[in-house]
Design a protein around this motif. Structure first.
Motif, PDB file in Angstrom:
ATOM      1  N   SER A 141      28.256  19.201 -77.396  1.00  0.00           N
ATOM      2  CA  SER A 141      28.980  19.143 -76.702  1.00  0.00           C
ATOM      3  C   SER A 141      29.410  19.610 -75.465  1.00  0.00           C
ATOM      4  CB  SER A 141      30.848  17.823 -77.205  1.00  0.00           C
ATOM      5  OG  SER A 141      29.705  17.329 -78.807  1.00  0.00           O
ATOM      6  N   MET A 142      29.856  20.750 -75.999  1.00  0.00           N
ATOM      7  CA  MET A 142      30.579  21.843 -74.805  1.00  0.00           C
ATOM      8  C   MET A 142      29.110  22.483 -73.556  1.00  0.00           C
ATOM      9  SD  MET A 142      33.228  23.224 -75.092  1.00  0.00           S
ATOM     10  CE  MET A 142      33.060  24.618 -73.887  1.00  0.00           C
ATOM     11  N   ASN A 143      27.622  22.198 -74.428  1.00  0.00           N
ATOM     12  CA  ASN A 143      26.716  22.595 -72.836  1.00  0.00           C
ATOM     13  C   ASN A 143      26.495  21.303 -72.465  1.00  0.00           C
ATOM     14  OD1 ASN A 143      26.138  25.106 -73.431  1.00  0.00           O
ATOM     15  ND2 ASN A 143      25.115  24.374 -75.188  1.00  0.00           N
ATOM     16  N   ALA A 144      27.087  20.705 -72.582  1.00  0.00           N
ATOM     17  CA  ALA A 144      26.617  18.977 -72.263  1.00  0.00           C
ATOM     18  C   ALA A 144      27.742  18.683 -71.004  1.00  0.00           C
ATOM     19  CB  ALA A 144      27.020  17.622 -73.164  1.00  0.00           C
ATOM     20  N   HIS A 145      28.844  19.005 -71.564  1.00  0.00           N
ATOM     21  CA  HIS A 145      30.103  19.442 -69.961  1.00  0.00           C
ATOM     22  C   HIS A 145      29.159  20.187 -68.435  1.00  0.00           C
ATOM     23  CE1 HIS A 145      33.685  19.090 -67.953  1.00  0.00           C
ATOM     24  NE2 HIS A 145      33.889  20.540 -69.192  1.00  0.00           N
ATOM     25  N   LEU A 146      29.457  20.992 -69.787  1.00  0.00           N
ATOM     26  CA  LEU A 146      28.801  22.981 -68.809  1.00  0.00           C
ATOM     27  C   LEU A 146      27.971  23.119 -67.908  1.00  0.00           C
ATOM     28  CD1 LEU A 146      31.373  25.182 -71.001  1.00  0.00           C
ATOM     29  CD2 LEU A 146      31.704  24.309 -69.484  1.00  0.00           C
ATOM     30  N   ARG A 147      27.343  22.645 -68.775  1.00  0.00           N
ATOM     31  CA  ARG A 147      25.886  22.291 -68.313  1.00  0.00           C
ATOM     32  C   ARG A 147      24.811  21.206 -67.792  1.00  0.00           C
ATOM     33  NH1 ARG A 147      22.709  27.303 -71.699  1.00  0.00           N
ATOM     34  NH2 ARG A 147      21.008  26.711 -70.597  1.00  0.00           N
ATOM     35  N   SER A 148      25.277  19.549 -68.184  1.00  0.00           N
ATOM     36  CA  SER A 148      24.758  18.798 -68.165  1.00  0.00           C
ATOM     37  C   SER A 148      23.505  18.632 -69.170  1.00  0.00           C
ATOM     38  CB  SER A 148      24.320  18.751 -66.678  1.00  0.00           C
ATOM     39  OG  SER A 148      25.116  18.299 -65.891  1.00  0.00           O
ATOM     40  N   GLU A 149      23.533  19.469 -70.502  1.00  0.00           N
ATOM     41  CA  GLU A 149      22.488  19.618 -70.896  1.00  0.00           C
ATOM     42  C   GLU A 149      22.804  18.994 -72.561  1.00  0.00           C
ATOM     43  OE1 GLU A 149      19.298  22.748 -69.219  1.00  0.00           O
ATOM     44  OE2 GLU A 149      20.140  22.680 -71.446  1.00  0.00           O
ATOM     45  N   PHE A 150      22.542  17.788 -72.984  1.00  0.00           N
ATOM     46  CA  PHE A 150      22.467  17.561 -74.217  1.00  0.00           C
ATOM     47  C   PHE A 150      21.308  17.817 -75.290  1.00  0.00           C
ATOM     48  CE2 PHE A 150      23.741  14.490 -77.083  1.00  0.00           C
ATOM     49  CZ  PHE A 150      24.376  14.112 -77.825  1.00  0.00           C
ATOM     50  N   LYS A 151      21.616  18.843 -75.835  1.00  0.00           N
ATOM     51  CA  LYS A 151      20.208  19.408 -76.807  1.00  0.00           C
ATOM     52  C   LYS A 151      20.416  18.464 -77.917  1.00  0.00           C
ATOM     53  CE  LYS A 151      17.817  23.112 -78.488  1.00  0.00           C
ATOM     54  NZ  LYS A 151      17.966  24.638 -78.315  1.00  0.00           N
ATOM     55  N   LEU A 152      19.413  18.138 -77.998  1.00  0.00           N
ATOM     56  CA  LEU A 152      19.402  16.961 -80.201  1.00  0.00           C
ATOM     57  C   LEU A 152      18.565  17.692 -80.967  1.00  0.00           C
ATOM     58  CD1 LEU A 152      19.251  13.580 -78.463  1.00  0.00           C
ATOM     59  CD2 LEU A 152      20.756  14.065 -78.999  1.00  0.00           C
ATOM     60  N   THR A 153      17.821  18.627 -80.837  1.00  0.00           N
ATOM     61  CA  THR A 153      16.715  19.077 -81.759  1.00  0.00           C
ATOM     62  C   THR A 153      17.186  20.546 -82.023  1.00  0.00           C
ATOM     63  OG1 THR A 153      15.016  19.277 -79.968  1.00  0.00           O
ATOM     64  CG2 THR A 153      15.799  17.368 -81.299  1.00  0.00           C
ATOM     65  N   TYR A 154      16.701  21.487 -83.023  1.00  0.00           N
ATOM     66  CA  TYR A 154      16.748  23.421 -82.601  1.00  0.00           C
ATOM     67  C   TYR A 154      15.639  23.051 -84.091  1.00  0.00           C
ATOM     68  CZ  TYR A 154      21.059  23.483 -80.379  1.00  0.00           C
ATOM     69  OH  TYR A 154      22.605  23.096 -79.719  1.00  0.00           O
ATOM     70  N   ALA A 155      15.020  24.251 -83.363  1.00  0.00           N
ATOM     71  CA  ALA A 155      13.915  24.571 -84.010  1.00  0.00           C
ATOM     72  C   ALA A 155      12.932  23.271 -84.473  1.00  0.00           C
ATOM     73  CB  ALA A 155      14.200  25.511 -85.825  1.00  0.00           C
ATOM     74  N   LYS A 156      12.542  22.267 -83.383  1.00  0.00           N
ATOM     75  CA  LYS A 156      11.164  20.604 -83.499  1.00  0.00           C
ATOM     76  C   LYS A 156      12.183  19.996 -85.083  1.00  0.00           C
ATOM     77  CE  LYS A 156       8.483  22.308 -80.982  1.00  0.00           C
ATOM     78  NZ  LYS A 156       8.276  21.323 -79.356  1.00  0.00           N
ATOM     79  N   MET A 157      13.778  20.763 -84.813  1.00  0.00           N
ATOM     80  CA  MET A 157      14.859  19.052 -86.419  1.00  0.00           C
ATOM     81  C   MET A 157      15.197  18.987 -85.203  1.00  0.00           C
ATOM     82  SD  MET A 157      12.950  19.758 -88.798  1.00  0.00           S
ATOM     83  CE  MET A 157      14.059  19.612 -90.401  1.00  0.00           C
ATOM     84  N   GLY A 158      15.341  17.879 -85.954  1.00  0.00           N
ATOM     85  CA  GLY A 158      17.286  16.686 -85.082  1.00  0.00           C
ATOM     86  C   GLY A 158      17.021  15.688 -86.299  1.00  0.00           C
ATOM     87  N   PRO A 159      18.377  15.068 -85.939  1.00  0.00           N
ATOM     88  CA  PRO A 159      18.705  14.102 -86.972  1.00  0.00           C
ATOM     89  C   PRO A 159      17.915  12.905 -87.911  1.00  0.00           C
ATOM     90  CG  PRO A 159      20.036  13.701 -85.095  1.00  0.00           C
ATOM     91  CD  PRO A 159      18.732  14.338 -85.091  1.00  0.00           C
ATOM     92  N   THR A 160      16.431  12.323 -87.211  1.00  0.00           N
ATOM     93  CA  THR A 160      15.853  12.096 -87.757  1.00  0.00           C
ATOM     94  C   THR A 160      14.785  12.940 -88.835  1.00  0.00           C
ATOM     95  OG1 THR A 160      14.912   9.844 -86.191  1.00  0.00           O
ATOM     96  CG2 THR A 160      13.434  10.583 -87.447  1.00  0.00           C
ATOM     97  N   GLU A 161      14.789  13.927 -88.996  1.00  0.00           N
ATOM     98  CA  GLU A 161      14.162  15.019 -89.404  1.00  0.00           C
ATOM     99  C   GLU A 161      14.936  15.451 -90.283  1.00  0.00           C
ATOM    100  OE1 GLU A 161      11.710  14.607 -85.559  1.00  0.00           O
ATOM    101  OE2 GLU A 161      13.436  15.195 -86.202  1.00  0.00           O
TER     102      GLU A 161
END
Length: 234
Positions: A141-161
């Protein structure tokens, strides 16, 4: 009210391409009276099913089927709420962002606590994983506000995985008795604990989340140091 700039969604998970096509197709099949808020409510209901399934598994392992159903329902609601808004071009950036990400934390709270109240994972381990998840969500959420990037995955893993992995683990526990019956006595600071395979999985998840949190913090701090360098004399 001032307009809010939409953050760029960064999603590079394993199933992202396939899932995106499926969600757009499903969104197009929804009746006009089905709203994004309804889908958010369905996602929340799914998290309650997950928690109930794990808690009720104290009565028998087959209650994990309820948790599996919960993961599917949660995916359906949580993934389609935003998709429906985008497909219908009915996004509400401020309201939607606030509702979606507040409910994400509430959903995960029910899930992790439900797991911790099951016979498979100690509550303190489940809460440790929850803390790291909340820290990571805050960082997103901080990065979505400060750099306008909303990162949904890390290491090719997201909520669905994550949901798929949890479903597979539940199926293993349901069908492979030696796995669910395995226990290991662990002594920590003169206290004795009985660990299951699920405990070790939860610890591994906590460790991975902790590493991701630390790496994200250091990487983001380096980035912000460059875009906002120290002033002369400091």
């Amino acid at each position: 009210m001032a307009e809010i700039k939409q953050a760029t969604r960064i999603q590079t998970s394993v199933f992202n391409a396939l899932e995106k096509k499926l969600l757009v197709w499903l969104a197009g099949k929804q009746p006009s009276w089905v709203t994004s808020d309804m889908m958010t409510a369905i996602g929340f209901f799914g998290s309650l099913l997950i928690a109930a399934g794990f808690i009720l598994s104290n009565l028998g392992v087959n209650w994990l089927w309820l948790a599996i159903l919960g993961f599917i329902v949660n995916w359906y609601g949580d993934s389609l709420d935003g998709t429906i808004a985008r497909v219908r071009r009915a996004q509400r950036p401020i309201y939607g962002y606030y509702l979606d990400h507040t409910m994400d934390i509430i959903n995960e709270m029910f899930m992790f606590i439900g797991v911790g109240l099951s016979p498979w994972v100690h509550l303190n381990i489940a809460l440790l994983a929850l803390v790291f998840y909340i820290i990571l969500s805050f960082n997103v959420s901080m990065n979505a506000h400060l750099r306008s990037e909303f990162k949904l995955t890390y290491a090719k893993m997201g909520p669905t995985e994550f949901r798929i992995i949890m479903i597979v683990i539940c199926l293993i526990f349901i069908f492979i008795r030696p796995v669910r019956d395995y226990t290991h006595v662990v002594s920590i600071f003169r206290s004795v604990y009985i660990f299951t395979i699920f405990d070790y999985i939860a610890l591994a998840v906590s460790f991975v989340l902790g590493v991701i949190c630390a790496a994200s913090f250091l990487g983001d701090l380096k980035y912000y140091s460059k875009v906002d360098p120290p002033k002369e004399g400091n």
